[in-house]
Structure formats: structure tokens, C-alpha cells
Design an enzyme around this catalytic site. Sequence first.
Site, PDB file in Angstrom:
ATOM      1  N   LEU A 101      23.687  24.458  48.296  1.00  0.00           N
ATOM      2  CA  LEU A 101      24.469  25.455  47.548  1.00  0.00           C
ATOM      3  C   LEU A 101      24.760  24.993  46.121  1.00  0.00           C
ATOM      4  O   LEU A 101      25.180  23.850  45.905  1.00  0.00           O
ATOM      5  CB  LEU A 101      25.811  25.673  48.278  1.00  0.00           C
ATOM      6  N   ASP A 113      42.279  35.763  43.275  1.00  0.00           N
ATOM      7  CA  ASP A 113      43.573  36.216  42.755  1.00  0.00           C
ATOM      8  C   ASP A 113      44.616  36.269  43.873  1.00  0.00           C
ATOM      9  O   ASP A 113      44.278  36.503  45.037  1.00  0.00           O
ATOM     10  CB  ASP A 113      43.400  37.600  42.135  1.00  0.00           C
ATOM     11  N   HIS A 120      48.801  27.966  44.338  1.00  0.00           N
ATOM     12  CA  HIS A 120      47.512  27.422  43.887  1.00  0.00           C
ATOM     13  C   HIS A 120      47.061  26.297  44.827  1.00  0.00           C
ATOM     14  O   HIS A 120      45.888  26.175  45.161  1.00  0.00           O
ATOM     15  CB  HIS A 120      47.620  26.887  42.460  1.00  0.00           C
TER      16      HIS A 120
HETATM   17  C1  FPP Z   1      44.913  33.588  40.294  1.00  0.00           C
HETATM   18  O1  FPP Z   1      46.117  33.732  41.016  1.00  0.00           O
HETATM   19  C2  FPP Z   1      44.389  32.255  40.461  1.00  0.00           C
HETATM   20  C3  FPP Z   1      44.256  31.346  39.462  1.00  0.00           C
HETATM   21  C4  FPP Z   1      44.641  31.613  38.064  1.00  0.00           C
HETATM   22  C5  FPP Z   1      43.750  30.000  39.713  1.00  0.00           C
HETATM   23  C6  FPP Z   1      42.827  29.807  40.883  1.00  0.00           C
HETATM   24  C7  FPP Z   1      42.909  28.388  41.249  1.00  0.00           C
HETATM   25  C8  FPP Z   1      42.788  27.873  42.495  1.00  0.00           C
HETATM   26  C9  FPP Z   1      42.428  28.668  43.681  1.00  0.00           C
HETATM   27  C10 FPP Z   1      43.037  26.432  42.752  1.00  0.00           C
HETATM   28  C11 FPP Z   1      42.220  25.489  41.935  1.00  0.00           C
HETATM   29  C12 FPP Z   1      40.781  25.786  41.961  1.00  0.00           C
HETATM   30  C13 FPP Z   1      39.810  24.932  42.348  1.00  0.00           C
HETATM   31  C14 FPP Z   1      38.388  25.348  42.269  1.00  0.00           C
HETATM   32  C15 FPP Z   1      40.108  23.606  42.854  1.00  0.00           C
HETATM   33  P1  FPP Z   1      47.406  34.213  40.248  1.00  0.00           P
HETATM   34  O2  FPP Z   1      48.207  33.012  39.912  1.00  0.00           O
HETATM   35  O3  FPP Z   1      47.038  35.067  39.082  1.00  0.00           O
HETATM   36  O4  FPP Z   1      48.105  35.064  41.352  1.00  0.00           O
HETATM   37  P2  FPP Z   1      49.030  36.329  41.130  1.00  0.00           P
HETATM   38  O5  FPP Z   1      48.139  37.458  40.666  1.00  0.00           O
HETATM   39  O6  FPP Z   1      49.557  36.562  42.499  1.00  0.00           O
HETATM   40  O7  FPP Z   1      50.088  35.946  40.144  1.00  0.00           O
END
Ligand code: FPP
Length: 246
Positions: free
Chosen positions: A132, A21, A38
Site C-alpha cells: 500500500l 473529520d 485527535h
Molecule cells: C478534523 O477534525 C481532523 C483534523 C484536522 C486532523 C486529523 C488528524 C488525525 C486523525 C490524527 C493525526 C493524523 C495522523 C495521520 C497520525 P476536526 O478537528 O475538524 O473535527 P470537528 O469538525 O469535529 O471540529
Amino acid sequence: MTVSTELDPDNIPTHVAVIMDGNGRWAQKRGLPRPIGHKQGIGSVQDIVRTAGELGVKFLTLYAFSTENWNRPASEVQALMGLLKNFLQSELKTISANNVSLRCLGQRQRLPAEVRDVLEHAINQTADNSGLILNLALSYGGRNEIVRAIRQISEKCRAGLLDPAEIDDQLVAEHLDTAGQPDPDLLIRTGGESRLSNFLLWQLSYAELYITETLWPDFRKNEFISALADFQKRQRRFGKTSNQVG
Ligand code: FPP
């Protein structure tokens, strides 16, 4: 192999699950569009997959896209799907070279066809790797996973293949997307929120929780090692008294 001296090599968690997150906040703090957060988060994914393998973690489960994430603005969903596709295409070589086996938890049929195709290709190509196991939770929701398991079990009962009296913890676990895998020992959540957000609701029953304010794009090797060091200080009692577990 670089194993930190900070860690006891005999007490590495077998299964680590991560709620990644804070990508949006990382970008917003810099006045950048959320998808840039992201994109930056992918660097952390690469770092943590590599580090987990080096340290001897056997299963790593990353919450990459939840069932609820479909409700985000279409442009953000599109950007995430594009990043995912690029990641799967560009990382396949590295993943294979590092003996990582890729799996998917969730409703992969809801993913756009072009993402599903590269995902299935990567899963097939790495199926026989013995290092893994990397579970990507994609279009994943813990309640949805349990509902799907209940439906499968009910169908078996209806067909006369199963007596309801035979339903126990193990049988339920065998109908989840993580069938055959041990439950996570450690759940890491970045970004500081203290909630499960519909992640692995069944499997996290006895996981140790580690919540850090660090935003996912800043969560790299040293932060991961700190999380494991914190895990190693915990006494896991599984409902017993501290005297019983020594
Ligand atoms: C939460 O941050 C994160 C996500 C909804 C997506 C996670 C995705 C990635 C790390 C990149 C793609 C993944 C892979 C495996 C290639 P948020 O957007 O909710 O952050 P915030 O709470 O600050 O708004």
C-alpha cells in the site's frame, strides 16, 4: 488475509482518499479537550491503513493537516504536530512490516523541523516497500498544490524547455504532489459535512463521494468496508451515457 465476503474482490477501488473529520466533535460530545479526539483518531488511522492493505487498496490518501489548519489555536496545532511525530515514530515498524510505503503531499517545509525529520526518515525507510502507498496530506491545500504546479510549468516555459501548447491534463498531473499515481476512485468524508475543504481539487474530478455522519474516531474497519460496498454499487460513467458503459 481477511477479505469481507460483502465485497467483490475484483472491484476494490485502487485509490481511496479520506477527509478525516469529526475528531473535535467526538471529544466535545464527551466533555473532553479537542486534542483527545485527535488522539482517538489515530486509532482509526491505524485500523483503516491495515484494512485498506488487507482489502487490496493500492493507494490511501489521508487528509491529516490542511494549509487552513495552521489557523487553529496554537495549542491545538502543537498537539496535532506532537501526535503526528509520535505516530510516525511508533508506527514505522508496523508500517514497514506491512510493506506500506509512506509519502507526503503538501508543503512539508512548513512543518516543525522535528516533525519533518521523523517524516523524512519514515519516507526514506519505506521507499522501497511494494505494498500500500500511504499518502499523508500535511500542510496540504489543493489550490496551493495547483499554484505550485503552475509555477513549475511556467518556469519550464520561461527557460524554453516547454512550449505552452504542450500543456495538457497529463503534464499538469505530473507536476502535482501525486505525480505518477492514479486519481482517487473514492473519496470518504466522515463527520457529515458535504464539502471538499480544499482537498485534491484536481485529482477528485471523477471520484465517487461517500459522506458518513460517523465521526472519524468511530470510523473503523466495518465502516470502511461499508464505504467500499457502497462504492461497488455505483456505475462510473466518466461523462458517458449509461448505455455506453454497459
Ligand atoms: C478534523 O477534525 C481532523 C483534523 C484536522 C486532523 C486529523 C488528524 C488525525 C486523525 C490524527 C493525526 C493524523 C495522523 C495521520 C497520525 P476536526 O478537528 O475538524 O473535527 P470537528 O469538525 O469535529 O471540529
